[in-house]
Scaffold this active site. Sequence first.
Site: not given
Length: 828
Positions: A278, A498, A508
């Site tokens: 994005e 990830r 995270k």
Amino acid sequence: MGGKDKSDQDNKLLDLFISIGLDERTAKNTLSNNKVTANLTAVIHEAAVIQGCDRSVGNLLYTVATKFPPNALVHRPTLLQYIVSLKIKTPAQLDAAFSFFLNTGAEDFKIKDFEEACGVGIEVSAEDTERLVKEVFEEYKTTILELRYKTNVGELFGHVRKRQPWADPKLVKQLIDAKIFELLGEKTAADNEKPTKKKKEKPAKVEESTAATDEPAKPTEEEINPFLIFPSPEDNFKVHTEVFFSNGPVLRCCNTREILEKHLTFTDRKVFTRFPPEPNGYLHIGHAKAMFVDFGLAKERNGGCYLRFDDTNPEAEKKEYIDHIEEIVKWMGWEPFKITYTSDYFQELYELAVELIRRGHAYVDHQTPEEIKEYREKKMNSPWRDRPKEESLRLFEEMRQGRIDEGKATLRMKQDMQSDNFNMYDLIAYRIKFTPHPHAGDKWCIYPSYDYAHCIVDSLENITHSLCTLEFETRRASYYWLLHALGLYQPFVWEYSRLNITHTVMSKRKVSKANTFKFRFFFLPLNIMQHYISVPWFYMMFQLNRLVTEKWVDGWDDPRLMTLAGLKRRGVTSTAINAFVRGIGITRSDSSLIRLDRLEYHIREELNKTASRAMVVLNPLKVVITNLETGSILDLDAKKWPDAQEDDASSFYKVPFSNVVYIEQSDFRMKDSKDFYGLAPNKSAMLRYAFPIKCTEVILGDDNETVVEVRAEYDPAKKTKPKGVLHWVAEASPGVKPLSVEVRVFEKLFMSENPAEVEDWLGDLNPNSKVVVPAAYTVPCLKNAAVGDTFQFERLGYYVVDKDSTPEKLVFNRTVTLRDSYGGKGGK
């Protein structure tokens, strides 16, 4: 007039780029990137092809414009002459040229060595290529017969290329395919069976034992080829050809034979992936892993990867971010199959939303955010869930026409409010936003959500493998639900762990699914909630945004950040980042926290080969050599490379030696000790590439403690053999101090290994993460260093020239120290 002039200039440049064989879309994409436009324009003029050229030559020129090593620009005209004259005519030759210049640096080079390295003049005939392929097949015949069509064709290709790198790769591939068919015949049923793969998880953490070894651990099979875990298009889909949805959750692709055949006809059975950022910020090192997986798998399987901008939230997106993403993707070494935008499909997405309503799978809802939250918590249907299709169609049209205010209506998918998966609680498909779109203009005032658009665009682009990180796993059910509801092709979806690195905000936060749900719907504002992204990535981007906007750091490309722009500015190479990511592997184990020094190991491995050596003194201490006449200057040779050959002048640089030199303040002590190898009263030390010196007198300041000057005598015959070797810089003429530069020394941004677990994570910022040395002294050869040039400052670390440099004063950023705890090695 200014706008018209720019438009005319753009049109001229567009014609120029098309004249060298670029397709119109690539030419237009080039124009949107000022840096690439400037580089390509300069390359075309340097190559003297402003009237146009053959497409094959033009493609090589485009590659030069985007990938040529900046430290060797002086040699670019020579390379362009070789390309235009067709002496260098293949990508393999061009890659060899880049490697040659990268290792040669900005010094003079030998044409003979260059031509030999690039295969200039070598013509490999079709007969020679055929004979070479035949030799490789004879050598590996037993293995090929054993593995049959499961033979790794890439390995065979590699064996051929290793023996003859200048053979035509297309011909090699054709010959290999033909030889395999000749040897094995048609595929059998056994050849089509999916091989059983060994499941192999990587350890949760880097083993501490690696810190004490001289080399990193032996790479595993997955590290050598981490893409073995992914099925081929045939393996992936053939099993599921006749499988359909049941009442229970379906978490795999289930296509009909008709849909599959249409899909495979389009893809020609090649792998197609997508990298879908994005454009609402700068990419970080987590995206480097995503790029490696998405682009790497496609490249490994001879397919293509789309660079797709997920631009469904016009309030947060900027062209700055789009330009940055395109630039970074290319810098990371990846070439998109095609650049697309989700907004390219707004019309198709709208039409499919209408179809979804008609099929009874969507409805227009008027609940407020608070009501949506409450109903979802209680697993209650919206009061408008069962409204007639015709009514929802009418209201959705009014939403499109802008006749309903923002926040007064949304289009929601009619999924399963009783599911155990909150991502099936009638997710929002469309919301109203009276905001012009940076790419689509002001045509739309309704915008699709990620959960609605992402899977549909995957399907429309015939993506074979939709790959994402594990926090998206709960959305797989919604992904397949929507495609099934619309009768669209369903890609294979797979999630991987990830990237979490110590001492950064990339880690995270450990959030349970229940807390994740609460975080999404209790704390996010409406415009984000309706287009929500998963918490770990949102939390991470929130942290990065806050660090930048509140000026805790100096922008998105601050060298202390783990943004790819920050790493690039710090002097980290894309090669090192990709090697680091490959070494981590691709697994579904999400408990790993990778040590930062593992990344630093790969950075050092790369820079140790590519960064030339130089001497720089950060905190100068004046040393006056009393037995060397004032004004007497000796020109000494210093090595750029540790293995420099005496007969290779380009591997050395000149350094002046006079009666005034400067050493590091830390290399002198008033009180000596056994473990100190520097200079002390009545003690000797060797000046690197020069002579031994012995301290004979110390001049103290007014406080009778601060050392302001050391006086010494040098041994021109080098009879003394002191243990300590010091780096130094000398005055090139009496009373004129050495070249002064600014040096920025960077440390870890956070003090804790996992700052995301710290309650006050801003309080965990390292106050010494950036230390500016305003006036370090350097040898004269660095005077002409250019932005992006990398060096090893002897005994100090690796440094790169920063963009803040001016003609009056250079600025250097420390990339990494010489010490290496992960692999046990440092620079030489």
